[in-house]
Design an enzyme around this catalytic site. Structure first.
Site, PDB file in Angstrom:
ATOM      1  N   LYS A  83     106.831 -31.777 -32.399  1.00 60.78           N
ATOM      2  CA  LYS A  83     105.666 -30.906 -32.228  1.00 60.78           C
ATOM      3  C   LYS A  83     105.146 -30.516 -33.602  1.00 60.78           C
ATOM      4  O   LYS A  83     105.929 -30.070 -34.459  1.00 60.78           O
ATOM      5  CB  LYS A  83     106.145 -29.660 -31.484  1.00 60.78           C
ATOM      6  CG  LYS A  83     105.134 -29.033 -30.561  1.00 60.78           C
ATOM      7  CD  LYS A  83     105.854 -27.897 -29.827  1.00 60.78           C
ATOM      8  CE  LYS A  83     104.990 -27.224 -28.841  1.00 60.78           C
ATOM      9  NZ  LYS A  83     105.622 -25.993 -28.344  1.00 60.78           N
TER      10      LYS A  83
HETATM   11  C1  E4P Z   1     103.900 -24.452 -25.677  1.00 59.56           C
HETATM   12  O1  E4P Z   1     104.412 -25.479 -26.050  1.00 59.56           O
HETATM   13  C2  E4P Z   1     104.217 -23.128 -26.227  1.00 59.56           C
HETATM   14  O2  E4P Z   1     105.589 -23.103 -26.534  1.00 59.56           O
HETATM   15  C3  E4P Z   1     103.969 -22.016 -25.259  1.00 59.56           C
HETATM   16  O3  E4P Z   1     103.380 -22.456 -24.064  1.00 59.56           O
HETATM   17  C4  E4P Z   1     103.370 -20.792 -25.862  1.00 59.56           C
HETATM   18  O4  E4P Z   1     103.211 -19.835 -24.850  1.00 59.56           O
HETATM   19  P1  E4P Z   1     103.022 -18.265 -25.145  1.00 59.56           P
HETATM   20  O5  E4P Z   1     101.583 -18.041 -25.458  1.00 59.56           O
HETATM   21  O6  E4P Z   1     103.418 -17.624 -23.845  1.00 59.56           O
HETATM   22  O7  E4P Z   1     103.934 -17.928 -26.281  1.00 59.56           O
END
Ligand code: E4P
Length: 219
Positions: A83
């Site tokens: 990522k």
């Molecule tokens: C996605 O890969 C992220 O880890 C995640 O969905 C972020 O979500 P949040 O806004 O609830 O932290």
């Protein structure tokens, strides 16, 4: 539609993997911090638990270090998806890792323009954060509609739309109506999706009537 689980909690992931509905996992540095575990160890364990793509996020911000981190993470298991953040260095790293044959999830996407760049950089997944857009009074699901429309117009784009920052089942339903490829769900959202009061009420009534028959299917 594929379901990923947005968590680095092994216990939660092991529990949810048993549903047979989990196609992958996403993590981020905040989720790793919350797990209290060593990142490399926890990613390896998640990869062994869930056969689908498991996102592990780089933490450097410059291309050279991001690439080194990404290559190290990719070696942890064949199902690691690296990522990277949606920055110029992140997309440069995406392109290099994609050329290596590594799946890349481009994260922190908040606009259609950014999603176009990620597709051109060869991302396997683009992660638009719908909940965080809703939080600032913008239309998270509107962004998903825009990206799905744009990607559909260019069959050469192989990037899958991974709906992230999901807060509730309505986000998942809307994403499914729009044809988004993946939603990454916090564990509580997957659990909420099973629930309906009429299911509970109906089941209780059926079981009460069944009791009255005195029968048992297994004898
Ligand atoms: C996605 O890969 C992220 O880890 C995640 O969905 C972020 O979500 P949040 O806004 O609830 O932290």
């Amino acid at each position: 539609m594929k379901f990923f689980i947005d968590s680095a909690d092994l216990k939660e992931l092991a529990d949810l993997a048993q549903t047979g509905l989990v196609d992958g996992v996403t993590t981020n540095p905040s989720l790793i911090a919350k797990s209290g575990r060593n990142m490399l160890e926890v990613i390896k364990e998640i990869c062994a638990l869930v056969p689908g793509p498991v996102s592990a996020e780089v933490t450097a911000t410059d291309h050279k270090t991001m690439l080194a981190e990404g290559r190290k993470l990719a070696k942890l298991a064949p199902n690691v998806t690296v990522k990277v953040p949606l920055t110029p260095d992140g997309l440069k790293t995406c392109k290099a890792l994609a050329t290596d044959g590594t799946m890349v999830n481009v994260t922190l996407c908040f606009s259609a323009a950014q999603a176009i760049l990620a597709a051109k950089a060869g991302a396997a997944f683009i992660s638009p954060f719908v909940g965080r857009l809703d939080d600032i009074g913008q239309d998270g699901m509107g962004l998903i509609a825009e990206i799905c429309q744009i990607y559909a117009a260019y069959p050469a784009f192989k990037t899958e739309v991974l709906v992230a920052s999901v807060r509730h089942p309505i986000h998942v339903i809307t994403a499914a109506k729009l044809g988004a490829h993946v939603a990454t769900l916090p564990p509580n959202v997957l659990r909420q999706m099973y629930q309906h009061p009429l299911t509970d009420k109906g089941l209780a009534a059926f079981l009460a009537d069944w009791q009255k028959t005195g029968q048992s299917i297994l004898g």
